[in-house]
Motif scaffolding. Structure first.
Motif, PDB file in Angstrom:
ATOM      1  N   UNK A 150       0.836  -1.193   0.000  1.00 32.98           N
ATOM      2  CA  UNK A 150       0.000   0.000   0.000  1.00 32.98           C
ATOM      3  C   UNK A 150       0.872   1.244   0.000  1.00 32.98           C
ATOM      4  N   UNK A 151       0.208   2.396   0.017  1.00 31.34           N
ATOM      5  CA  UNK A 151       0.934   3.653  -0.065  1.00 31.34           C
ATOM      6  C   UNK A 151       1.279   3.972  -1.507  1.00 31.34           C
ATOM      7  N   UNK A 152       2.168   4.919  -1.701  1.00 32.90           N
ATOM      8  CA  UNK A 152       2.518   5.310  -3.074  1.00 32.90           C
ATOM      9  C   UNK A 152       3.447   4.291  -3.732  1.00 32.90           C
ATOM     10  N   UNK A 153       3.364   4.203  -5.050  1.00 30.67           N
ATOM     11  CA  UNK A 153       4.336   3.421  -5.804  1.00 30.67           C
ATOM     12  C   UNK A 153       5.663   4.174  -5.708  1.00 30.67           C
ATOM     13  N   UNK A 154       6.736   3.496  -5.312  1.00 24.58           N
ATOM     14  CA  UNK A 154       8.016   4.200  -5.142  1.00 24.58           C
ATOM     15  C   UNK A 154       8.513   4.836  -6.440  1.00 24.58           C
ATOM     16  N   UNK A 155       8.872   6.116  -6.365  1.00 21.35           N
ATOM     17  CA  UNK A 155       9.424   6.835  -7.519  1.00 21.35           C
ATOM     18  C   UNK A 155      10.687   6.154  -8.037  1.00 21.35           C
ATOM     19  N   UNK A 156      11.418   5.482  -7.138  1.00 25.22           N
ATOM     20  CA  UNK A 156      12.691   4.858  -7.495  1.00 25.22           C
ATOM     21  C   UNK A 156      12.549   3.764  -8.548  1.00 25.22           C
ATOM     22  N   UNK A 157      11.366   3.212  -8.712  1.00 30.97           N
ATOM     23  CA  UNK A 157      11.175   2.192  -9.748  1.00 30.97           C
ATOM     24  C   UNK A 157      11.515   2.776 -11.120  1.00 30.97           C
ATOM     25  N   UNK A 158      11.329   4.070 -11.294  1.00 30.82           N
ATOM     26  CA  UNK A 158      11.671   4.730 -12.548  1.00 30.82           C
ATOM     27  C   UNK A 158      13.160   4.691 -12.869  1.00 30.82           C
TER      28      UNK A 158
END
Length: 185
Positions: A59-67
């Motif tokens: 849950x929560x936001x999808x981590x920006x770091x995946x980008x």
């Protein structure tokens, strides 16, 4: 990290994930959902780059770091409880062929940079979220069917049957009169 560094790409070609124990070896297998199909991988190339975290109650936001994982070919984060907008950082995943973010609680518009940046995308599933606004119909996004977007009741535009309303908000009669009076004065 191998998912972000292309210098490791040439060194890893045709190597398989396995453990060599002298006379015997152990070969890993894994079952993933890739492009909508369940696939068991028996020989896993070390250059195979996929993240398959479906059905984990994240849950929560999808981590920006995946980008930052620019060598990803498959990203499946479906059937979780992600509650955020789709990160614009996913636009950097220019090698991505399959993106499944379905059955989460994602909200907001589909980022135009995402549609513009994912030029190799052949499978997209954003269904059953809380996305809103017009679907960007550019590049690969213009090729996806209604199934890629269904279940987002406030999403509109092709390929969905619901058309977007482009009407300007109507002014009340007193506001309308004040507006025109200010133009004349």
């Amino acid at each position: 990290m191998a998912l972000t560094d292309r210098t490791h790409e040439a060194h890893s070609k045709l190597n398989y994930l396995q453990i060599d124990m002298g006379m015997a070896y152990h070969q890993d297998t894994i079952t993933i959902i890739s492009k909508g199909l369940e696939v068991e991988l028996v020989k896993i190339l070390t250059i195979f780059t996929a993240i398959e975290f479906s059905c984990n109650n994240f849950d929560g936001p999808i981590p920006e770091e995946i980008g930052e994982f620019t060598l990803l070919y498959i990203l499946n984060l479906s059937h979780n409880a992600f509650t955020s907008q789709i990160p614009a950082s996913l636009e950097k995943l220019s090698n991505l062929e399959s993106l499944d973010l379905s059955s989460n609680k994602l909200y907001g518009n589909i980022p135009i940079p995402l549609a513009d940046g994912l030029i190799f995308l052949s499978v997209l599933n954003l269904s059953f979220n809380q996305l809103v606004g017009q679907i960007p119909i550019i590049k690969q996004f213009a090729t996806f069917s209604e199934n890629s977007f269904k279940g987002n009741i406030r999403l509109c535009g092709l390929p969905l049957k619901s058309q977007c309303s482009h009407e300007e908000p109507r002014l009340s009669s007193s506001t309308y009169e004040e507006f025109h009076r200010s133009i004349i004065e």
